[in-house]
Design a protein around this motif. Structure first.
Motif, PDB file in Angstrom:
ATOM      1  N   GLY A   1     -10.495   2.259  -2.005  1.00 21.18           N
ATOM      2  CA  GLY A   1     -10.350   2.333  -0.557  1.00 21.18           C
ATOM      3  C   GLY A   1      -9.061   3.018  -0.137  1.00 21.18           C
ATOM      4  O   GLY A   1      -9.056   3.818   0.806  1.00 21.18           O
ATOM      5  N   ILE A   2      -7.966   2.727  -0.841  1.00 16.88           N
ATOM      6  CA  ILE A   2      -6.674   3.344  -0.506  1.00 16.88           C
ATOM      7  C   ILE A   2      -6.723   4.847  -0.731  1.00 16.88           C
ATOM      8  O   ILE A   2      -6.316   5.646   0.129  1.00 16.88           O
ATOM      9  N   ILE A   3      -7.229   5.268  -1.893  1.00 21.36           N
ATOM     10  CA  ILE A   3      -7.233   6.692  -2.244  1.00 21.36           C
ATOM     11  C   ILE A   3      -8.142   7.488  -1.324  1.00 21.36           C
ATOM     12  O   ILE A   3      -7.772   8.574  -0.849  1.00 21.36           O
TER      13      ILE A   3
ATOM     14  N   GLU B   1     -10.106  -1.936  -4.246  1.00 22.06           N
ATOM     15  CA  GLU B   1      -8.935  -1.778  -3.386  1.00 22.06           C
ATOM     16  C   GLU B   1      -8.338  -0.395  -3.554  1.00 22.06           C
ATOM     17  O   GLU B   1      -8.041   0.295  -2.574  1.00 22.06           O
ATOM     18  N   TRP B   2      -8.148   0.007  -4.811  1.00 26.22           N
ATOM     19  CA  TRP B   2      -7.581   1.328  -5.053  1.00 26.22           C
ATOM     20  C   TRP B   2      -8.518   2.417  -4.535  1.00 26.22           C
ATOM     21  O   TRP B   2      -8.058   3.434  -4.013  1.00 26.22           O
TER      22      TRP B   2
ATOM     23  N   THR C   1       0.820  -1.213   0.000  1.00 22.96           N
ATOM     24  CA  THR C   1       0.000   0.000   0.000  1.00 22.96           C
ATOM     25  C   THR C   1       0.855   1.264   0.000  1.00 22.96           C
ATOM     26  O   THR C   1       0.526   2.253  -0.669  1.00 22.96           O
ATOM     27  N   GLU C   2       1.962   1.245   0.755  1.00 21.81           N
ATOM     28  CA  GLU C   2       2.827   2.425   0.836  1.00 21.81           C
ATOM     29  C   GLU C   2       3.359   2.822  -0.536  1.00 21.81           C
ATOM     30  O   GLU C   2       3.437   4.011  -0.886  1.00 21.81           O
TER      31      GLU C   2
ATOM     32  N   LEU D   1       1.969   2.000  -3.489  1.00 22.46           N
ATOM     33  CA  LEU D   1       0.835   2.471  -4.281  1.00 22.46           C
ATOM     34  C   LEU D   1       0.518   3.937  -3.981  1.00 22.46           C
ATOM     35  O   LEU D   1       0.217   4.723  -4.888  1.00 22.46           O
ATOM     36  N   LEU D   2       0.604   4.302  -2.715  1.00 24.28           N
ATOM     37  CA  LEU D   2       0.341   5.692  -2.340  1.00 24.28           C
ATOM     38  C   LEU D   2       1.332   6.645  -3.006  1.00 24.28           C
ATOM     39  O   LEU D   2       0.971   7.734  -3.453  1.00 24.28           O
TER      40      LEU D   2
ATOM     41  N   SER E   1      -8.967   6.898   1.648  1.00 26.38           N
ATOM     42  CA  SER E   1      -8.565   6.895   3.061  1.00 26.38           C
ATOM     43  C   SER E   1      -7.124   7.371   3.254  1.00 26.38           C
ATOM     44  O   SER E   1      -6.534   7.131   4.295  1.00 26.38           O
ATOM     45  N   ALA E   2      -6.574   8.049   2.242  1.00 25.43           N
ATOM     46  CA  ALA E   2      -5.194   8.568   2.326  1.00 25.43           C
ATOM     47  C   ALA E   2      -5.232  10.089   2.424  1.00 25.43           C
ATOM     48  O   ALA E   2      -5.293  10.784   1.396  1.00 25.43           O
TER      49      ALA E   2
END
Length: 497
Positions: free
Chosen positions: A69-71, A66-67, A18-19, A21-22, A73-74
């Protein structure tokens, strides 16, 4: 069976942490914003709205759950807020602007924000948006704002609520008679950098003593008369930049120029004079202007001095009108003890004779970095107005360090020089130039230290230099990392050509 296993196996990008990807997502947003603004400094309403919505991030979020959720919540991906230009232009669309701002702030989730707010004449319909923005002031880390008394009502609530603000760029269009509009910035505990456009009285309302970097921009020489009152409170290692955009009226009044005397412990002074396109360079008395500044200052801890001048749409160097104020500089150097602490001098934009440069360098034994230039305006013949051949065999001979007893009979200028940068016509003897750079590499250089010489040719293409008998020594020093040499093409700023 094999196909079902293959289909259930994650793709290579699906196995990225995840790190990582961010970091990839951040690079998709940052360059988009920069390219958009570089290509279109004034954006349309739709483009401003897309910027506020962080459209590239929303597009990426649609790739998979998934993406998404990551975007979403970042918080760091949502830390860039821009409310300028056309975004205020359609009253009926302001509720949409408020909604997108609310979403961006919610997704930032308390992370530090970079905020840009300008081109706004506050109307009642704007205040819901401004209230949303100012409610997030405790998150602001950088603020770029065009500010006047009309905006002060909306900003009253931020006073004492700027605990993270480090960088402030502010154009202040309020009058000098009432500076209370700036009270909201009186207590900013982490503020270290400010760029201020307006009157010196306005700038003096800020906590100057805590600032590390101050840039003051003004379009009036009269507004700069009290610049010493801004410089004096600054801390010992502060960097101060004075950028003057001078008009025809200012130039006409330079003969009567007087600045209030001041003493400041700043470590860096950057002076940048930018003349309006209607001013012909030959009527601008650079020597008197900068000389008056030098006469007004005492700088006992100054380490770096940089002086730049720009003529929009005109040739940069026009003869004696860009002449270095040698007498005033030497007086400033003496009363400020530059011999003990001035380490860097950049005067490549000005005209100085060899004799004057040598006299100045004799007063600066601590100098480590020097930037100078030949001047050859387009269409000007050798010896014509504006032509100045400075980097010559004679100057290089003064910079060569001789070994043995000759060192004491022919003491070199600036013995601690570590960096030499020159815009040059390359009209010197190559043998003498390489002798200069080789003798500047001393045996007592520490690990990682080196001497650097950068020659920026005024001719395109630059001629090749002949190392001659110094070739082996140059190769040896370069291979050892003790000598760095560069020969390139001098770049002329578009506004100065």
């Amino acid at each position: 069976m094999a196909n079902s296993i293959a289909s259930s196996s994650p793709s290579p990008i699906g196995r990225l942490p995840t790190e990582l990807l961010l970091e990839i997502f951040a690079t998709c947003w940052g360059p988009f914003a920069e390219m958009l603004l570089d290509a279109h400094p004034t954006l349309s309403f739709r483009e401003e709205l897309e910027h506020l919505a962080h459209l590239p991030l929303l597009n990426l979020a649609q790739t998979c759950s998934e993406w998404h959720g990551i975007i979403m919540s970042a918080p760091l991906l949502w830390s860039d807020i821009r409310l300028v230009n056309a975004i205020w232009s359609i009253p009926a669309e302001l509720p949409k602007v408020a909604h997108l701002l609310e979403l961006a702030l919610a997704r930032s989730n308390g992370s530090p924000l970079s905020v840009v707010l300008s081109d706004l004449e506050p109307q009642p319909s704007h205040f819901p948006i401004l209230q949303l923005l100012t409610a997030s002031s405790e998150q602001w880390k950088a603020l770029d704002v065009c500010y006047d008394n009309a905006l002060s009502d909306a900003f009253k609530s931020v006073r004492g609520r700027l605990p993270q603000l480090e960088t402030l760029l502010i154009e202040y269009w309020g009058g000098e008679s009432d500076l209370s509009a700036l009270d909201c910035f009186s207590s900013v505990p982490e503020l270290t950098t400010i760029e201020f456009y307006g009157s010196t009285r306005g700038l003096r309302t800020f906590p100057l003593a805590q600032l590390h970097t101050v840039t003051y921009l003004t379009v009036s020489m009269s507004q700069a008369r009290d610049i010493g009152a801004v410089m004096s409170p600054l801390r010992n290692d502060a960097c101060f930049s004075l950028e003057l955009f001078l008009s025809q009226e200012d130039v006409a009044q330079i003969s009567n120029l007087w600045l209030s005397p001041s003493r400041s412990n700043i470590g860096l002074l950057h002076i940048d004079l930018d003349l309006d396109k209607d001013i012909h360079p030959t009527v601008f008395d650079f020597e008197r202007t900068v000389g008056a500044m030098f006469d007004s200052m005492t700088l006992p801890l100054l380490e770096t001095l940089e002086v730049y001048v720009h003529f929009k749409d005109k040739i940069l160097a026009i003869g004696e009108k860009l002449h270095w104020p040698c007498e005033q500089f030497l007086a400033l150097s003496q009363r400020s003890s530059f011999d003990a602490h001035l380490c860097s001098l950049d005067i490549a934009d000005v005209v100085i004779t060899e004799a004057e440069l040598i006299e100045c360098l004799k007063a600066l034994p601590s100098l480590e970095h020097l930037s100078i230039a030949d001047h050859r305006p387009e269409g000007v013949e050798v010896g014509g107005i504006g032509y100045n051949h400075l980097i010559t065999d004679s100057l290089l001979a003064h910079l060569v360090i001789l070994n043995g007893p000759d060192y004491f009979t022919h003491a070199p200028l600036v013995p601690w020089l570590r960096s030499f940068v020159a815009r040059t016509m390359l009209q010197f003897t190559d043998l003498l130039y390489f002798a200069f750079v080789c003798t500047r590499v001393s045996d007592d250089l520490l690990e990682g230290e080196y001497f650097e010489s950068v020659l920026l040719s005024l001719d395109d293409p630059p001629r090749e230099l002949d190392r001659g008998v110094n070739a082996a020594r140059v190769e040896e020093l370069c291979a050892a990392g003790k000598l760095r040499l560069e020969v390139g093409l001098a770049e002329v700023d578009a506004d100065d050509s």
